[in-house]
Scaffold this motif. Structure first.
Motif, short mmCIF file in Angstrom:
data_model
loop_
_atom_site.label_atom_id
_atom_site.label_comp_id
_atom_site.label_asym_id
_atom_site.label_seq_id
_atom_site.Cartn_x
_atom_site.Cartn_y
_atom_site.Cartn_z
N ALA A 114 2.99 -1.87 -10.27
CA ALA A 114 2.15 -2.96 -10.78
C ALA A 114 2.22 -4.18 -9.87
CB ALA A 114 2.58 -3.32 -12.19
N LYS A 115 3.42 -4.50 -9.40
CA LYS A 115 3.60 -5.64 -8.50
C LYS A 115 2.84 -5.43 -7.19
CE LYS A 115 7.25 -8.28 -6.15
NZ LYS A 115 8.72 -8.40 -5.94
N SER A 116 2.86 -4.21 -6.69
CA SER A 116 2.21 -3.90 -5.42
C SER A 116 0.69 -3.94 -5.56
CB SER A 116 2.67 -2.52 -4.93
OG SER A 116 4.06 -2.52 -4.71
N ILE A 117 0.18 -3.44 -6.67
CA ILE A 117 -1.27 -3.51 -6.92
C ILE A 117 -1.72 -4.97 -6.97
CG2 ILE A 117 -3.05 -3.08 -8.65
CD1 ILE A 117 -1.56 -0.46 -9.31
N GLU A 118 -0.94 -5.79 -7.63
CA GLU A 118 -1.27 -7.22 -7.71
C GLU A 118 -1.21 -7.87 -6.33
OE1 GLU A 118 -2.50 -10.72 -9.39
OE2 GLU A 118 -2.38 -8.75 -10.35
N ALA A 119 -0.20 -7.49 -5.54
CA ALA A 119 -0.03 -8.07 -4.21
C ALA A 119 -1.18 -7.72 -3.27
CB ALA A 119 1.28 -7.60 -3.60
N ALA A 149 0.83 -1.21 0.00
CA ALA A 149 0.00 0.00 0.00
C ALA A 149 0.86 1.25 0.00
CB ALA A 149 -0.93 0.00 1.21
N LEU A 150 1.95 1.24 0.76
CA LEU A 150 2.85 2.38 0.77
C LEU A 150 3.52 2.56 -0.59
CD1 LEU A 150 4.12 4.67 2.36
CD2 LEU A 150 5.82 3.06 3.24
N ALA A 151 3.84 1.46 -1.25
CA ALA A 151 4.42 1.54 -2.59
C ALA A 151 3.42 2.12 -3.58
CB ALA A 151 4.88 0.16 -3.05
N VAL A 152 2.16 1.75 -3.45
CA VAL A 152 1.12 2.31 -4.32
C VAL A 152 1.00 3.81 -4.11
CG1 VAL A 152 -1.37 2.37 -4.74
CG2 VAL A 152 -0.19 0.17 -4.58
N LEU A 174 -3.80 3.89 0.91
CA LEU A 174 -4.50 3.70 -0.37
C LEU A 174 -5.47 4.83 -0.67
CD1 LEU A 174 -5.30 -0.12 -0.10
CD2 LEU A 174 -3.44 0.99 -1.36
N ARG A 175 -5.45 5.89 0.13
CA ARG A 175 -6.46 6.94 0.02
C ARG A 175 -6.45 7.66 -1.32
NH1 ARG A 175 -2.08 8.70 2.72
NH2 ARG A 175 -1.31 10.84 2.44
N LEU A 176 -5.32 7.69 -2.01
CA LEU A 176 -5.24 8.41 -3.28
C LEU A 176 -5.36 7.47 -4.48
CD1 LEU A 176 -2.36 10.94 -2.49
CD2 LEU A 176 -4.83 11.25 -2.25
N SER A 177 -5.58 6.19 -4.22
CA SER A 177 -5.69 5.21 -5.30
C SER A 177 -7.17 4.92 -5.57
CB SER A 177 -4.98 3.91 -4.92
OG SER A 177 -5.78 3.16 -4.01
N ASN A 178 -7.41 4.10 -6.59
CA ASN A 178 -8.79 3.67 -6.88
C ASN A 178 -9.00 2.20 -6.51
OD1 ASN A 178 -7.36 2.32 -8.83
ND2 ASN A 178 -8.52 3.11 -10.58
N LEU A 179 -8.12 1.67 -5.66
CA LEU A 179 -8.16 0.23 -5.37
C LEU A 179 -9.33 -0.17 -4.48
CD1 LEU A 179 -4.38 -0.62 -4.89
CD2 LEU A 179 -5.79 -0.75 -6.95
N LEU A 180 -9.99 0.80 -3.87
CA LEU A 180 -11.14 0.48 -3.02
C LEU A 180 -12.46 0.76 -3.72
CD1 LEU A 180 -9.91 1.92 0.41
CD2 LEU A 180 -9.52 -0.35 -0.58
N ALA A 181 -12.40 1.16 -4.98
CA ALA A 181 -13.62 1.55 -5.70
C ALA A 181 -14.63 0.42 -5.79
CB ALA A 181 -13.25 2.05 -7.10
N ASP A 182 -14.15 -0.82 -5.87
CA ASP A 182 -15.06 -1.96 -5.95
C ASP A 182 -15.11 -2.73 -4.64
OD1 ASP A 182 -12.50 -2.96 -6.02
OD2 ASP A 182 -12.91 -4.47 -7.57
N LYS A 183 -14.82 -2.03 -3.54
CA LYS A 183 -14.82 -2.65 -2.22
C LYS A 183 -15.75 -1.86 -1.30
CE LYS A 183 -11.49 -5.71 -3.09
NZ LYS A 183 -11.43 -5.46 -4.54
N PRO A 184 -17.07 -2.03 -1.43
CA PRO A 184 -18.00 -1.21 -0.65
C PRO A 184 -17.89 -1.40 0.86
CG PRO A 184 -19.16 -2.99 -1.78
CD PRO A 184 -17.77 -2.95 -2.34
N ALA A 185 -17.63 -2.62 1.30
CA ALA A 185 -17.53 -2.84 2.75
C ALA A 185 -16.30 -2.14 3.32
CB ALA A 185 -17.49 -4.33 3.05
N ILE A 186 -15.16 -2.25 2.62
CA ILE A 186 -13.95 -1.57 3.09
C ILE A 186 -14.16 -0.06 3.05
CG2 ILE A 186 -11.51 -1.12 2.67
CD1 ILE A 186 -11.24 -3.90 1.50
#
Length: 205
Positions: free
Chosen positions: A128-133, A107-110, A171-183
């Motif tokens: 890319a590796k961090s997003i996958e991880a 997350a810090l790498a992202v 992860l606040r500036l990423s879009n990785l939670l866009a499809d995670k409504p519970a999170i």
């Protein structure tokens, strides 16, 4: 209780400042920056020989590691954020360790290579590796929150939620939670807590 927190709000010390506010503790905040002007000074190295922030003095007990400090404060003070029994203690410790081992580093790498660094400075392969991880652990967190009333342990906001949310913060500036409504709902609720607002205001974002 006499509590002193060493570090700056724009570091992992924010986790301890947040916890102190949640617990309603009076505390001294000693501004300690990274490097030779702060965390590498001889006096600070007596507190944390690793030369990192945060560190905390809790009634004369010197602790390092932000999440360990929070777990200690929870058990020392008691209340709703704290474990009710040894089983909850184990679960809260488990989730805190999980956040460090599964979420924090990628997350810090992202955050760093997806938002903070300039295009020229970014390591796109690491990004890319961090997003996958993060795919598997975020799926685990999403499923657990959806199945447990939006909290990690005991159906209420605890130190486990605080510790994990403090890692998801990267992860606040990423879009990785866009499809995670519970999170998203859980994280938003955590950050809207009065204690969180008071602590994070110290960052000056």
């Amino acid at each position: 209780m006499k509590l002193t927190i060493y570090g700056i709000a724009r570091s992992r010390a924010i986790r301890n400042l947040w916890m102190a506010e949640e617990l309603g503790l009076a505390y001294q905040h000693v501004q300690t920056v990274y490097g030779p002007e702060g965390s590498r000074k001889p006096d600070f190295l007596k507190l944390n020989p690793n030369g990192r922030v945060p560190a905390a003095d809790v009634d004369g007990v010197i602790l390092w590691e932000s999440l360990a400090i929070n777990l200690h404060l929870a058990k020392k003070v008691g209340g709703s954020l704290s474990p009710k029994d040894v089983d909850e203690d184990g679960l809260m410790t488990m989730w805190s360790m999980w956040a460090v081992t599964e979420v924090e580093t990628p997350a810090l790498a992202v955050l760093t290579h997806g938002s903070l660094k300039s295009e020229a400075e970014r390591d796109n392969a690491l990004l890319a590796k961090s997003i996958e991880a993060l795919k598997a652990p975020l799926a685990v967190l999403e499923a657990h929150l959806a199945a447990h009333s939006g909290h990690l342990v005991g159906g209420r906001f605890t130190v486990a939620d605080l510790n994990v949310a403090a890692c998801v913060f990267y992860l606040r500036l990423s879009n990785l939670l866009a499809d995670k409504p519970a999170i998203t709902a859980w994280y938003t609720g955590a950050m809207e807590r009065p204690a969180a607002k008071k602590a994070f205001a110290l960052r000056g974002d």
